[in-house]
Design an enzyme around this catalytic site. Structure first.
Site, short mmCIF file in Angstrom:
data_model
loop_
_atom_site.label_atom_id
_atom_site.label_comp_id
_atom_site.label_asym_id
_atom_site.label_seq_id
_atom_site.Cartn_x
_atom_site.Cartn_y
_atom_site.Cartn_z
N ARG A 296 -12.11 -67.48 -25.95
CA ARG A 296 -13.20 -67.02 -26.80
C ARG A 296 -13.81 -65.79 -26.16
O ARG A 296 -14.57 -65.87 -25.20
CB ARG A 296 -14.24 -68.14 -26.92
CG ARG A 296 -15.28 -67.91 -28.01
CD ARG A 296 -16.42 -68.89 -27.86
NE ARG A 296 -17.31 -68.49 -26.79
CZ ARG A 296 -18.00 -69.34 -26.03
NH1 ARG A 296 -17.87 -70.63 -26.17
NH2 ARG A 296 -18.83 -68.86 -25.09
N HIS A 300 -20.32 -68.18 -28.22
CA HIS A 300 -20.04 -69.37 -29.01
C HIS A 300 -20.47 -69.15 -30.45
O HIS A 300 -19.74 -69.39 -31.39
CB HIS A 300 -20.78 -70.57 -28.41
CG HIS A 300 -20.74 -71.80 -29.25
ND1 HIS A 300 -19.59 -72.53 -29.46
CD2 HIS A 300 -21.71 -72.43 -29.94
CE1 HIS A 300 -19.86 -73.56 -30.24
NE2 HIS A 300 -21.14 -73.51 -30.54
N TYR A 309 -23.34 -68.00 -18.33
CA TYR A 309 -22.54 -69.07 -17.74
C TYR A 309 -21.10 -68.69 -17.40
O TYR A 309 -20.36 -69.53 -16.91
CB TYR A 309 -22.54 -70.30 -18.68
CG TYR A 309 -22.09 -70.02 -20.10
CD1 TYR A 309 -20.74 -69.93 -20.44
CD2 TYR A 309 -23.03 -69.88 -21.12
CE1 TYR A 309 -20.34 -69.68 -21.73
CE2 TYR A 309 -22.63 -69.63 -22.43
CZ TYR A 309 -21.29 -69.54 -22.73
OH TYR A 309 -20.89 -69.30 -24.03
#
Length: 403
Positions: A296, A300, A309
């Site tokens: 990805r 998100h 993160y």
């Protein structure tokens, strides 16, 4: 999906992790970026070089140069739709958007492997599969703009409505597949009749109970369903090592059906693996778990900030595995496409982006009472009573000068 569900323990319980634990996690060495391992099926290297594979070559041998150029066109156009939707959300025109950036090959390859009678059950990120099934991109945007509930007829497109509840669509897909099986549309040998189902989900969703229950039902009923996991490495903010102790595709063995890992950035390999799995399902051989090993590249959703993160170095590694550049390199080196073709696709992408933007901005807001229109197929007395109550309540705010 890898996009799905699992947040950190502190977020889920409302408790605060111990300070030492937080410090240890922040200072831990960055895990090495994996390449999928030797078991991963690949037909195109990241540099666009063809890799021979005796098991899967037969599934791509009949692809024409036009087919290959069609794959490229699909990848470019759906990425442009995705980019335009992201921009629209940033400008306040969409409530939220779940980007597919980096996952185009996984979706286009599997979407093009389907036959017209096959049925797809997506999550909320399968814009590339929707494109392959003929769903107008504006119908996708209408859902995220909040003016409709999706807008396409699932039975016309054989593409179910987007599912927001993480993993729930795998149970829906398994049930539908069992229905196909009981209707006698599996294993007849009739290419226009035999059908299969494909269920999309992410690595995070694989930890959900619904997904594992679907595996059990599909296995014991030998249902004609392909479980297609887009392992994009991150379940919201949780990496794979917080999701599983073994490669995801190996989980299938415990349920009693085959699993395979494919390079999710290689559209040819995805097409071949998905085609084999769908053929097996249609012929009565039961379910298959396909793990499309991809990444990805973006957030998100547009409400997420991945810089909180994950490290930028990891993203940089995956940029060199870009599915579009990989296929473009192959087409150029094999003289299957020229610059005129690439320029034409870019021009078409520009035109499509303009159409998407204009169409999104001109979408009318729904009327308040439209919420009652499609609750049931036939008129329902309770719904009609609620419609009248809503109309009376709304009329109570009317004044002589208007509302």
């Amino acid at each position: 999906m890898s996009d799905n569900a699992v947040a950190s323990t502190g977020e889920q319980t409302g408790t605060r992790p111990a300070e030492d634990d937080v410090l240890a996690e922040l200072t831990a060495p960055v895990p090495e970026v994996g390449d999928g391992g030797p078991e991963m099926v690949q037909l195109l290297t990241p540099e666009g070089q063809r890799v021979e594979n005796t098991e899967y070559d037969e599934y791509v041998k009949d692809l024409t140069d036009e087919d290959l150029r069609g794959f490229y066109r699909d990848l470019v156009l759906i990425r442009r739709v995705d980019a335009e939707a992201t921009a629209l959300q940033r400008q306040g025109e969409l409530g939220i958007w779940a980007s597919l950036l980096g996952q185009e090959a996984a979706q286009v390859g599997s979407g093009r492997a389907m036959r017209p009678q096959d049925y797809a059950f997506p999550t909320y990120r399968e814009h590339g599969v929707a494109w392959c099934r003929g769903v107008d991109p504006l119908n996708l945007l209408g859902l995220f703009r909040g003016v409709n509930h999706g807008g396409w007829d699932p039975n016309e497109k054989n593409f179910h409505l987007y599912t927001i509840v993480i993993g729930a669509q795998t149970l829906h897909a398994t049930g539908y597949a069992m229905g196909i099986q009981r209707d006698g549309d599996v294993g007849t040998g009739d290419a226009d009749r035999d059908a299969a189902v494909i269920a999309y989900f992410g690595d995070g969703a694989s930890a959900q109970g619904d997904v594992n229950e679907a595996f059990v039902y599909a296995a014991v009923n030998n249902a004609p369903v392909v479980f297609f996991c887009q392992n994009n490495q991150w379940a919201i903010s949780e990496p794979n090592e917080r999701q599983t102790r073994i490669p995801l595709y190996q989980r299938a063995r415990g349920f009693g059906f085959p699993g395979v890992r494919v390079d999710g950035n290689d559209v040819l390999a995805v097409y071949a693996v998905a085609k084999q799995a769908l053929d097996a399902a249609r012929s009565g051989q039961g379910p298959t778990f396909v793990e499309a090993y991809t990444y990805r590249m973006g957030a998100h959703t547009t409400s997420d900030d991945p810089t909180k993160y994950r490290v930028s170095a990891e993203v940089e590694v995956w940029k060199h595995r870009d599915p579009i550049e990989r296929l473009k390199s192959y087409l150029v080196h094999t003289a299957k496409a020229d610059q005129e073709f690439f320029d034409a696709v870019d021009a078409e992408a520009d035109e499509l982006a303009g159409t998407v933007r204009e169409g999104c901005l001109s979408m009318p807001d729904p009327t308040g009472d439209s919420m009652f229109d499609h609750v049931y197929v036939e008129p329902h007395p309770v719904v009609e009573a609620e419609r009248r109550e809503f109309a009376e309540y709304h009329a109570g705010f009317a004044t002589e000068g208007g509302h």
